[in-house]
Design an enzyme around this catalytic site. Structure first.
Site, PDB file in Angstrom:
ATOM      1  N   ALA A  71       1.014  -1.158   0.063  1.00 49.06           N
ATOM      2  CA  ALA A  71       0.046   0.047   0.064  1.00 49.06           C
ATOM      3  C   ALA A  71       1.099   1.149  -0.055  1.00 49.06           C
ATOM      4  CB  ALA A  71      -1.032   0.077   1.363  1.00 49.06           C
ATOM      5  N   GLY A 114       0.691  -4.879   1.182  1.00 54.40           N
ATOM      6  CA  GLY A 114      -0.586  -4.994   0.395  1.00 54.40           C
ATOM      7  C   GLY A 114      -0.117  -5.484  -1.025  1.00 54.40           C
ATOM      8  N   GLU A 117      -0.625  -9.260  -0.231  1.00 51.10           N
ATOM      9  CA  GLU A 117      -1.881  -9.506   0.047  1.00 51.10           C
ATOM     10  C   GLU A 117      -2.730  -9.483  -1.113  1.00 51.10           C
ATOM     11  OE1 GLU A 117      -1.485  -6.558   3.097  1.00 51.10           O
ATOM     12  OE2 GLU A 117      -2.256  -7.783   4.619  1.00 51.10           O
ATOM     13  N   GLU A 137       5.440  -4.990   6.962  1.00 55.27           N
ATOM     14  CA  GLU A 137       4.691  -3.794   7.717  1.00 55.27           C
ATOM     15  C   GLU A 137       5.553  -3.783   9.151  1.00 55.27           C
ATOM     16  OE1 GLU A 137       3.126  -6.349   5.980  1.00 55.27           O
ATOM     17  OE2 GLU A 137       1.331  -5.501   5.019  1.00 55.27           O
TER      18      GLU A 137
END
Ligand code: HXC
Length: 263
Positions: A71, A114, A117, A137
């Site tokens: 992200a 992300g 993911e 993260e």
């Protein structure tokens, strides 16, 4: 339609190659960091392909250097808990995981945070030899928030998932193959081509059977065996009202190739 056609978002590119819908993440200067416009465009494109009767399988890909490095950190660094929890961003990963049609991630280079993911929310992963998967993260003071702790644990088991999530250590493509995270590892020159080959194979199958089979396999991760078997039985029975079941079985008996129509 209230939103512009998905193909208009400059952060993604879309094209249909016969029955295969291809979505390419397109922020190469930031390793395809998944910001709001990109994920909004991605979901829009996915929904367009999901609705299109001519599309039987969808591919999400990046470029040779990066599938996606996570992200977009620059979009979240100032957010408070209240702000981030009101943000619709994370639900976009859920939407990918709920697509009714099969979705393949064609991954090369970084698939981190992300980005990892997003690949895990897809149904299958074709990886290049240079692909690396990780949930870094923890190194920036947070934890996976778009499915990593749940989907990685289901695939890798508790101990290996725990190590990845708590150390942020990356997994190479070969390690990911050995762990069952990816379907295959191929040279970087051919990962997209191999993903397309797989997508075309799936898109040639009868669509209702593909849809039901996908639903049943995904349910196996969520429910106990009896409930899963009951669902599978119901879905199996439901396919006997389709023309493709009649055609498929008749073609076998008549020793010819079936012509599926999606009816
Ligand atoms: C914003 C990013 C980014 C990211 C890379 N960039 N990853 N920008 N968000 N996640 C940008 C860099 O700032 C830089 O921009 C450019 O991309 C190239 O990156 P470099 O770091 O210069 O490249 P390199 O040295 O090759 O290192 C590659 C890398 C590193 C190892 C992948 O970029 C990295 O560690 N990125 C962050 C990975 C990460 O922590 N992901 C998790 C994010 S949190 P400039 O402008 O400087 O050239 C997350 C939460 C998910 O994903 C939950 C859902 C919301």
């Amino acid at each position: 339609m209230s939103r512009p056609p998905a193909g208009c978002a400059k952060e993604i590119r879309t094209e249909a190659e016969g029955p295969v819908g291809l979505i390419t993440l397109n922020r190469p200067s930031v390793l395809n960091a998944l910001n709001h416009p990109l994920m909004e465009g991605l979901v829009g494109a996915l929904e367009d392909f999901e609705r299109a009767p001519s599309i039987g399988c969808i591919i999400i890909t990046g470029n040779a250097k990066a599938f996606a490095a996570g992200a977009d950190i620059k979009e979240m660094d100032h957010a408070t808990t209240a702000e981030i929890s009101r943000d619709p961003h994370l639900s976009r990963w859920d939407r990918v995981g709920k697509c009714a049609k099969p979705v393949i991630a064609a991954v090369s280079g970084f698939a981190l945070g992300g980005g990892c993911e997003l690949a895990l929310a897809c149904d299958m992963i074709v990886a290049s030899e240079t692909a690396v998967f990780g949930q870094p993260e923890i190194n920036i003071g947070v934890m996976p928030g778009a499915g990593g702790t749940q989907r990685l644990t289901r695939i890798l088991g508790k101990t290996r998932a725990m190590e990845m999530v708590l150390t942020g250590k990356r997994m190479t493509a070969r390690e990911a193959l050995a762990a069952g995270l990816v379907n295959r590892v191929v040279p970087v020159e051919s990962y997209l081509e191999q993903a397309k080959k797989l997508a075309h194979e799936i898109a040639a199958q009868p669509p209702m059977a593909v849809r039901m089979a996908k639903e049943a396999v995904l349910k196996a991760l969520d429910v106990d065996l009896d409930a899963g078997l009951a669902l599978e039985r119901r879905l199996f029975y439901s396919l006997f009202d389709t023309g493709d079941q009649k055609e498929g079985m008749r073609a076998f008996i008549e020793k010819r190739e079936p012509k599926f129509t999606g009816k």
